[in-house]
Motif scaffolding. Sequence first.
Motif, PDB file in Angstrom:
ATOM      1  N   ALA A  52       8.477 -13.647 -17.612  1.00  0.00           N
ATOM      2  CA  ALA A  52       7.501 -13.037 -16.790  1.00  0.00           C
ATOM      3  C   ALA A  52       7.912 -11.966 -15.969  1.00  0.00           C
ATOM      4  CB  ALA A  52       6.599 -14.022 -16.131  1.00  0.00           C
ATOM      5  N   VAL A  53       9.077 -11.256 -16.564  1.00  0.00           N
ATOM      6  CA  VAL A  53       9.563 -10.225 -15.698  1.00  0.00           C
ATOM      7  C   VAL A  53       9.583  -8.703 -16.444  1.00  0.00           C
ATOM      8  CG1 VAL A  53      11.755  -9.146 -15.057  1.00  0.00           C
ATOM      9  CG2 VAL A  53      11.420 -11.647 -14.974  1.00  0.00           C
ATOM     10  N   ILE A  54       9.597  -8.542 -17.724  1.00  0.00           N
ATOM     11  CA  ILE A  54       9.516  -7.362 -18.226  1.00  0.00           C
ATOM     12  C   ILE A  54       8.266  -6.783 -18.231  1.00  0.00           C
ATOM     13  CG2 ILE A  54      11.534  -7.625 -19.728  1.00  0.00           C
ATOM     14  CD1 ILE A  54       9.360  -8.017 -22.068  1.00  0.00           C
ATOM     15  N   GLN A  55       6.966  -7.529 -18.017  1.00  0.00           N
ATOM     16  CA  GLN A  55       5.750  -7.060 -17.655  1.00  0.00           C
ATOM     17  C   GLN A  55       5.638  -6.364 -16.405  1.00  0.00           C
ATOM     18  OE1 GLN A  55       4.549 -10.894 -18.422  1.00  0.00           O
ATOM     19  NE2 GLN A  55       4.176 -11.416 -16.362  1.00  0.00           N
ATOM     20  N   HIS A  56       6.493  -6.353 -15.897  1.00  0.00           N
ATOM     21  CA  HIS A  56       6.482  -5.462 -14.499  1.00  0.00           C
ATOM     22  C   HIS A  56       7.574  -4.061 -14.732  1.00  0.00           C
ATOM     23  CE1 HIS A  56       4.365  -8.802 -12.523  1.00  0.00           C
ATOM     24  NE2 HIS A  56       5.255  -9.405 -12.979  1.00  0.00           N
ATOM     25  N   ILE A  57       7.955  -3.890 -15.718  1.00  0.00           N
ATOM     26  CA  ILE A  57       8.961  -2.924 -15.928  1.00  0.00           C
ATOM     27  C   ILE A  57       8.627  -1.721 -17.175  1.00  0.00           C
ATOM     28  CG2 ILE A  57      11.379  -2.077 -16.651  1.00  0.00           C
ATOM     29  CD1 ILE A  57      12.118  -5.092 -15.858  1.00  0.00           C
ATOM     30  N   ARG A  58       8.587  -0.566 -16.930  1.00  0.00           N
ATOM     31  CA  ARG A  58       8.077   0.408 -17.877  1.00  0.00           C
ATOM     32  C   ARG A  58       8.958   0.235 -19.138  1.00  0.00           C
ATOM     33  NH1 ARG A  58       9.043   5.666 -17.486  1.00  0.00           N
ATOM     34  NH2 ARG A  58      11.052   5.368 -16.790  1.00  0.00           N
ATOM     35  N   ARG A  59       8.089   0.298 -20.369  1.00  0.00           N
ATOM     36  CA  ARG A  59       8.549   0.404 -21.775  1.00  0.00           C
ATOM     37  C   ARG A  59      10.090   1.156 -21.895  1.00  0.00           C
ATOM     38  NH1 ARG A  59       8.907   3.821 -25.892  1.00  0.00           N
ATOM     39  NH2 ARG A  59       8.915   2.810 -27.930  1.00  0.00           N
ATOM     40  N   ASP A  60      10.165   2.051 -21.308  1.00  0.00           N
ATOM     41  CA  ASP A  60      11.524   2.957 -21.721  1.00  0.00           C
ATOM     42  C   ASP A  60      12.686   2.089 -20.777  1.00  0.00           C
ATOM     43  OD1 ASP A  60      10.198   4.846 -23.353  1.00  0.00           O
ATOM     44  OD2 ASP A  60      10.104   6.259 -21.663  1.00  0.00           O
ATOM     45  N   ASP A  61      12.433   1.676 -19.742  1.00  0.00           N
ATOM     46  CA  ASP A  61      13.485   1.067 -18.892  1.00  0.00           C
ATOM     47  C   ASP A  61      13.801  -0.363 -19.681  1.00  0.00           C
ATOM     48  OD1 ASP A  61      13.744   2.791 -16.887  1.00  0.00           O
ATOM     49  OD2 ASP A  61      12.273   2.068 -15.761  1.00  0.00           O
ATOM     50  N   VAL A  62      12.654  -1.044 -20.276  1.00  0.00           N
ATOM     51  CA  VAL A  62      12.929  -2.380 -20.842  1.00  0.00           C
ATOM     52  C   VAL A  62      13.692  -2.143 -22.188  1.00  0.00           C
ATOM     53  CG1 VAL A  62      11.815  -4.069 -22.195  1.00  0.00           C
ATOM     54  CG2 VAL A  62      10.945  -3.553 -19.995  1.00  0.00           C
ATOM     55  N   LEU A  63      13.545  -1.179 -23.100  1.00  0.00           N
ATOM     56  CA  LEU A  63      14.242  -0.797 -23.905  1.00  0.00           C
ATOM     57  C   LEU A  63      15.720  -0.091 -23.682  1.00  0.00           C
ATOM     58  CD1 LEU A  63      11.482   0.912 -26.468  1.00  0.00           C
ATOM     59  CD2 LEU A  63      12.161  -1.539 -26.569  1.00  0.00           C
ATOM     60  N   ASN A  64      15.849   0.575 -22.733  1.00  0.00           N
ATOM     61  CA  ASN A  64      17.022   1.336 -22.729  1.00  0.00           C
ATOM     62  C   ASN A  64      18.131   0.787 -21.728  1.00  0.00           C
ATOM     63  OD1 ASN A  64      16.426   3.383 -24.430  1.00  0.00           O
ATOM     64  ND2 ASN A  64      15.004   4.173 -22.765  1.00  0.00           N
ATOM     65  N   VAL A  65      17.363  -0.135 -20.748  1.00  0.00           N
ATOM     66  CA  VAL A  65      18.174  -0.919 -19.679  1.00  0.00           C
ATOM     67  C   VAL A  65      18.137  -2.370 -19.532  1.00  0.00           C
ATOM     68  CG1 VAL A  65      18.878  -0.871 -17.222  1.00  0.00           C
ATOM     69  CG2 VAL A  65      18.127   1.230 -18.357  1.00  0.00           C
ATOM     70  N   THR A  66      16.908  -2.717 -19.601  1.00  0.00           N
ATOM     71  CA  THR A  66      16.886  -4.337 -19.184  1.00  0.00           C
ATOM     72  C   THR A  66      17.384  -5.020 -20.344  1.00  0.00           C
ATOM     73  OG1 THR A  66      15.097  -3.911 -17.922  1.00  0.00           O
ATOM     74  CG2 THR A  66      15.202  -6.060 -18.747  1.00  0.00           C
ATOM     75  N   LEU A  67      16.782  -4.746 -21.549  1.00  0.00           N
ATOM     76  CA  LEU A  67      17.436  -5.556 -23.079  1.00  0.00           C
ATOM     77  C   LEU A  67      18.861  -5.477 -23.082  1.00  0.00           C
ATOM     78  CD1 LEU A  67      14.466  -5.110 -25.370  1.00  0.00           C
ATOM     79  CD2 LEU A  67      14.674  -7.048 -23.736  1.00  0.00           C
ATOM     80  N   PRO A  68      19.406  -4.174 -22.992  1.00  0.00           N
ATOM     81  CA  PRO A  68      20.708  -4.068 -23.087  1.00  0.00           C
ATOM     82  C   PRO A  68      21.509  -4.773 -22.283  1.00  0.00           C
ATOM     83  CG  PRO A  68      19.782  -1.998 -23.684  1.00  0.00           C
ATOM     84  CD  PRO A  68      18.641  -2.946 -23.098  1.00  0.00           C
ATOM     85  N   GLU A  69      20.982  -4.843 -20.929  1.00  0.00           N
ATOM     86  CA  GLU A  69      22.075  -5.483 -19.951  1.00  0.00           C
ATOM     87  C   GLU A  69      21.862  -7.212 -20.257  1.00  0.00           C
ATOM     88  OE1 GLU A  69      23.817  -4.839 -16.907  1.00  0.00           O
ATOM     89  OE2 GLU A  69      24.024  -3.367 -18.419  1.00  0.00           O
ATOM     90  N   LEU A  70      20.656  -7.503 -20.402  1.00  0.00           N
ATOM     91  CA  LEU A  70      20.572  -9.156 -20.803  1.00  0.00           C
ATOM     92  C   LEU A  70      21.470  -9.408 -21.809  1.00  0.00           C
ATOM     93  CD1 LEU A  70      16.697  -9.494 -20.511  1.00  0.00           C
ATOM     94  CD2 LEU A  70      18.478  -9.855 -18.896  1.00  0.00           C
ATOM     95  N   VAL A  71      21.726  -8.602 -22.829  1.00  0.00           N
ATOM     96  CA  VAL A  71      22.282  -8.948 -23.939  1.00  0.00           C
ATOM     97  C   VAL A  71      23.982  -8.803 -23.344  1.00  0.00           C
ATOM     98  CG1 VAL A  71      23.354  -8.129 -26.243  1.00  0.00           C
ATOM     99  CG2 VAL A  71      20.998  -8.245 -25.751  1.00  0.00           C
ATOM    100  N   ARG A  72      24.319  -7.522 -22.874  1.00  0.00           N
ATOM    101  CA  ARG A  72      25.657  -7.479 -22.222  1.00  0.00           C
ATOM    102  C   ARG A  72      26.075  -8.656 -21.521  1.00  0.00           C
ATOM    103  NH1 ARG A  72      28.074  -6.658 -17.532  1.00  0.00           N
ATOM    104  NH2 ARG A  72      26.259  -6.221 -16.544  1.00  0.00           N
ATOM    105  N   VAL A  73      25.293  -9.288 -20.698  1.00  0.00           N
ATOM    106  CA  VAL A  73      25.817 -10.492 -19.814  1.00  0.00           C
ATOM    107  C   VAL A  73      25.955 -11.637 -20.632  1.00  0.00           C
ATOM    108  CG1 VAL A  73      25.024  -9.396 -17.782  1.00  0.00           C
ATOM    109  CG2 VAL A  73      23.541 -11.130 -18.617  1.00  0.00           C
TER     110      VAL A  73
END
Length: 156
Positions: A52-73
């Motif tokens: 219930a987090v990405i529903q508060h984050i813009r699509r571009d940020d989810v695709l370009n920052v959030t998801l890559p960071e979750l995978v990186r860690v």
Amino acid sequence: MGCDAYGVDAVSENIMLAREMHPELGGRVTVADLRTPLPFDDGAFDLVLCNAVIQHIRRDDVLNVTLPELVRVLGPSGVLQLMFKHGRGVLSLFDADYGEERSFLLHDEQEVLAALTALGMDLIEPDEAGLGGLMYFTDPKGAGHCVFHMRKRANR
């Protein structure tokens, strides 16, 4: 077998409350904005939960920052659990828990799945009990959610 858990929240008041209610957490909870790099080393975790987090984050940020960071860690073969309100556009509804109308950014689950696959993740397919794959539910407020688990490829 135990676990070594850490938590992040974008709202500093939530972190302060968590530390007040559970002083033993100490430095294990911190403020972090999932629109920016996470304060953890590459491969730091075997399991990452993002509910219930990405529903508060813009699509571009989810695709370009959030998801890559979750995978990186995530370490090799690590698992990501992702749950979010799904669809397209914006969902506005009255939230009795907050006593107000709230709006949520909806994300297309196939787009999120494709982005994570491109980042080296594989969907965990359903088992004999039917757990796995893309799972859906509707919350008491009438919002549709998608939840799935993905495993990081060992060679990533």
